[in-house]
Design an enzyme around this catalytic site. Structure first.
Site: not given
Length: 413
Positions: A189, A200, A286
């Site tokens: 992920k 992250t 993102e």
């Protein structure tokens, strides 16, 4: 099981997953850490103690689960299970966060009847908020019933580890070692707070190959340096990054080492799995609309090429220009020049795909319309040739869009 030929040494397993290697099950469920009903608790479990290795974030502020997982791996170098939650990072949560991470390990170990030291714990989500432990406890008690073979279990796990990700990230390959069929699979992920030296991101690799702990750790570190440590979305390195590899050894091959005839083939397959996952994270950045690849050649060393490629892929100006389909090679050459590496200012070539924009550090008068059309595609490759030596490296990232700001401006709300 469907496969596609990729090279002479290994094949992609189209319908493969992290549960394809012998001995592994996985699953996930919703326990209430997320505001929606999306899965937020998942696990991978191995039927035998699996030789395991780990790579972690370089951020000074490391989340509580990393301490717990490091301790588990230091005990025997083997794991039976990995427990993961999303929706809460359990980072910067002090003594309470640490106690919660240890409780998660102990409670899940009891639920699946393994030693606590054979359980790793990982978390991802908002920093600085304590876990809703009543929800976590209830989820852990129910989770063993969700651990399944096949794609159903793998899909549940992949859903459970997502935060702002738009897509699941999974890959599986197959190769032959000592006449035995061996699989390597991975799931990950990551979408934001992504930068070289981990990000992250959470990554999980399973294999049924027989391999020693030191050998696996060495291969994982090398594969990480060429994949997960060569991606960036926004220049931020997280508190929670973790990459765990588990080898069940159930494929019945002779133990892999550098002297083994199939060592190079296994290393190549593991590196490929990590690269596919890393590129999937970069593509899913993102708000991103494009995957950007930077290939640097002709540097004085591979390490120098890596530094230059990372600087170009991390440049907000380069990323913004690509989002705006602006073939502004000046942004690229400026990033090359500030990377702190040896560069001959008179010998640099730059291409966007096949379009030469700079040759011997001089503009070429390229076709702007052709470049604009190229930059409209969903994958953009930037080639930089320094013409100095043989050093080479590749980095991956994405464009910088309006949606990146929108997503992160409202991350907690």
């Amino acid at each position: 099981m469907g496969t596609n030929n990729l090279s002479s040494s290994f094949k992609i397993v189209e319908d493969g997953s992290i549960t394809t290697p012998l001995g592994f099950r996985a699953g996930g469920l919703h326990c209430g850490l997320k505001k929606t009903t999306r899965y937020d608790l998942g696990a991978i479990i191995c039927e035998v103690p699996a030789v395991s290795a780990g790579v972690y974030t370089t951020n000074v502020f490391q989340a509580a689960p990393l301490k717990v997982t490091r301790e588990s791996l230091a005990s025997e170098g083997k794991l039976r299970a990995v427990l993961v939650n999303s929706g809460n990072a359990n980072a910067c949560t002090g003594e309470q966060g640490e106690a919660d991470a240890y409780e998660m390990r102990a409670r899940f170990a009891e639920a699946v009847d393994v030693k606590a030291e054979h359980v790793a714990v990982a978390s991802t989500g908002v920093i600085g908020e304590t876990l809703k432990m009543d929800n976590v406890r209830n989820g852990i008690d129910l989770l063993p019933g969700q651990l399944l073979d096949g794609m159903e279990g793998a899909d549940g796990f992949c859903q459970a580890i997502l935060t702002t990700d738009l897509v699941q990230k999974m890959v599986c390959v197959e190769l032959e070692i000592d006449g035995q069929r061996v699989h390597i699979a991975g799931a990950a992920k990551g979408s934001g707070m992504i930068h070289p030296n981990m990000a992250t991101m959470l990554g999980f690799v399973t294999t049924d190959a027989k391999i020693g702990g030191e050998a696996l750790q060495g291969l994982l570190r090398k594969a990480t340096d060429l994949s997960f440590n060569m991606i960036t979305v926004d220049g931020d390195t997280s508190t929670n990054d973790m990459l765990i590899a588990m080898a069940s050894g159930l494929a019945a091959n002779q133990e892999l080492s550098e002297e083994h005839a199939d060592w190079a083939a296994f290393a190549a397959a593991l590196s490929y799995v990590c690269e596919v996952l890393a590129k999937a994270i970069a593509r899913d950045g993102e708000g991103a609309t494009k995957l950007v690849e930077v290939q640097v050649r002709g540097a004085v060393s591979d390490e120098s090429a890596q530094a230059i490629a990372k600087t170009v892929i991390g440049s907000s100006l380069v990323k913004s220009a690509i989002f705006g389909t602006d073939a502004n090679w000046g942004r690229i050459i400026a990033a090359v020049g500030r990377a702190g590496q040896p560069v001959n200012p008179n010998t640099v070539d730059i291409r966007l795909g096949d379009i030469v924009t700079l040759e011997a550090s001089r503009p070429t008068g390229f076709d702007e319309e052709a470049a604009l059309e190229y930059l409209k595609g969903d994958t953009v490759v930037i080639h930089v040739d320094l013409h100095m030596a043989e050093g080479a490296a590749t980095a991956w990232g994405c464009d910088l869009t309006y949606d990146y700001v929108r997503i992160n401006a409202a991350y907690r709300t």
